[in-house]
Design a protein around this motif. Sequence first.
Motif, PDB file in Angstrom:
ATOM      1  N   HIS A  14       2.571 -50.271 -31.060  1.00 32.10           N
ATOM      2  CA  HIS A  14       1.537 -49.321 -31.583  1.00 32.10           C
ATOM      3  C   HIS A  14       1.192 -49.612 -32.634  1.00 32.10           C
ATOM      4  CE1 HIS A  14       5.052 -47.319 -33.638  1.00 32.10           C
ATOM      5  NE2 HIS A  14       5.411 -47.092 -32.339  1.00 32.10           N
ATOM      6  N   THR A  15       0.271 -48.900 -33.317  1.00 33.86           N
ATOM      7  CA  THR A  15      -0.407 -49.223 -34.670  1.00 33.86           C
ATOM      8  C   THR A  15       0.616 -49.055 -35.845  1.00 33.86           C
ATOM      9  OG1 THR A  15      -2.411 -48.344 -33.732  1.00 33.86           O
ATOM     10  CG2 THR A  15      -2.319 -48.728 -36.363  1.00 33.86           C
ATOM     11  N   GLY A  16       1.710 -48.308 -35.645  1.00 38.36           N
ATOM     12  CA  GLY A  16       2.734 -48.107 -36.515  1.00 38.36           C
ATOM     13  C   GLY A  16       3.585 -49.505 -36.795  1.00 38.36           C
ATOM     14  N   ILE A 158       3.527 -42.144 -35.607  1.00 35.03           N
ATOM     15  CA  ILE A 158       3.531 -42.626 -34.337  1.00 35.03           C
ATOM     16  C   ILE A 158       4.764 -43.295 -33.739  1.00 35.03           C
ATOM     17  CG2 ILE A 158       2.122 -44.120 -32.956  1.00 35.03           C
ATOM     18  CD1 ILE A 158       0.108 -44.581 -34.965  1.00 35.03           C
ATOM     19  N   SER A 159       4.903 -42.841 -32.705  1.00 32.80           N
ATOM     20  CA  SER A 159       6.247 -43.265 -32.021  1.00 32.80           C
ATOM     21  C   SER A 159       5.832 -43.739 -30.602  1.00 32.80           C
ATOM     22  CB  SER A 159       7.443 -42.458 -31.918  1.00 32.80           C
ATOM     23  OG  SER A 159       7.228 -41.209 -31.197  1.00 32.80           O
ATOM     24  N   SER A 160       6.521 -44.801 -29.964  1.00 36.48           N
ATOM     25  CA  SER A 160       6.400 -45.109 -28.685  1.00 36.48           C
ATOM     26  C   SER A 160       6.538 -43.878 -27.811  1.00 36.48           C
ATOM     27  CB  SER A 160       7.021 -46.268 -28.218  1.00 36.48           C
ATOM     28  OG  SER A 160       6.749 -47.486 -28.704  1.00 36.48           O
ATOM     29  N   THR A 161       7.831 -43.103 -28.098  1.00 36.19           N
ATOM     30  CA  THR A 161       8.244 -41.912 -27.301  1.00 36.19           C
ATOM     31  C   THR A 161       7.037 -41.118 -27.058  1.00 36.19           C
ATOM     32  OG1 THR A 161      10.332 -42.219 -28.121  1.00 36.19           O
ATOM     33  CG2 THR A 161       9.676 -40.157 -27.299  1.00 36.19           C
ATOM     34  N   LEU A 177      -2.817 -46.989 -30.686  1.00 38.52           N
ATOM     35  CA  LEU A 177      -2.450 -48.274 -30.116  1.00 38.52           C
ATOM     36  C   LEU A 177      -3.497 -49.175 -29.670  1.00 38.52           C
ATOM     37  CD1 LEU A 177      -0.353 -48.237 -26.703  1.00 38.52           C
ATOM     38  CD2 LEU A 177      -1.962 -46.496 -27.435  1.00 38.52           C
ATOM     39  N   PRO A 178      -3.551 -50.615 -29.624  1.00 39.16           N
ATOM     40  CA  PRO A 178      -4.709 -51.250 -29.656  1.00 39.16           C
ATOM     41  C   PRO A 178      -5.346 -50.879 -28.169  1.00 39.16           C
ATOM     42  CG  PRO A 178      -3.020 -52.780 -30.140  1.00 39.16           C
ATOM     43  CD  PRO A 178      -2.121 -51.477 -30.041  1.00 39.16           C
TER      44      PRO A 178
END
Length: 194
Positions: A14-16, A158-161, A177-178
């Motif tokens: 993700h962007t983070g 931002i987190s994937s979770t 995210l992209p």
Amino acid sequence: MRIGVFGGTFDPIHTGHLVAAVNAKYAADLDLCYFVVANVPWQKEGMRELTPARIRYSLVERAIEGLEGFEVSDIELRHGGHSYTVETLRGLREMHPEDDLVLVVGADAAANLPTWERSEDLPSLAELLVVSRPGFSPPERVDPWSCWSVVEIPSLDISSTDLRSRARDGRPLDFLLPRFAIEFIAETGLYQNG
Ligand code: ATP
Ligand code: MG
């Protein structure tokens, strides 16, 4: 050369992650920074079903396409089984015997470093750079390192979770995210079942 090692599950990238890596490269004056995709992160095993490593890897690969000074590494995928940073750093050191390695971790991961497999061996293999992350204070100590750097980066909560849960609920993913990754998630139904 100074080579960054930015490991993660990247489920999904993700962007983070991207902002963290770009700022780590700048702050630590890295010539090259690897995104190292974990095969089976042993600390996360059994907690949920992981997306196959090849899919996580290809999303990272595409996300950094054309981003100068960054590469995705499949060292943990080729190794198979559990992914241990100590082994990854040893492998990268063999590939780059003349270079300095810099392990890049977010503030949350830094707090867990003492629990990592054979963590006492890590400082002899790499320097440590901790990037800030919203919700986590940079730790006061990062055992077993006696010396490390902290870099403040733009705070992106931002987190994937959270992204997996957004995907499941149909909430917006835009700009977190992209775009190609959002389309991939929509087309394949990734994260629909947990
Ligand atoms: P999950 O929620 O599944 O744990 P995550 O968003 O934490 O996913 P990871 O793949 O676990 O992503 O993290 C890889 C590395 O990126 C870790 O060192 C983590 O601290 C760092 N990181 C992840 N998100 C951010 C962020 N928003 N800002 C700074 N660092 C981050
Ligand atoms: Mg995480």
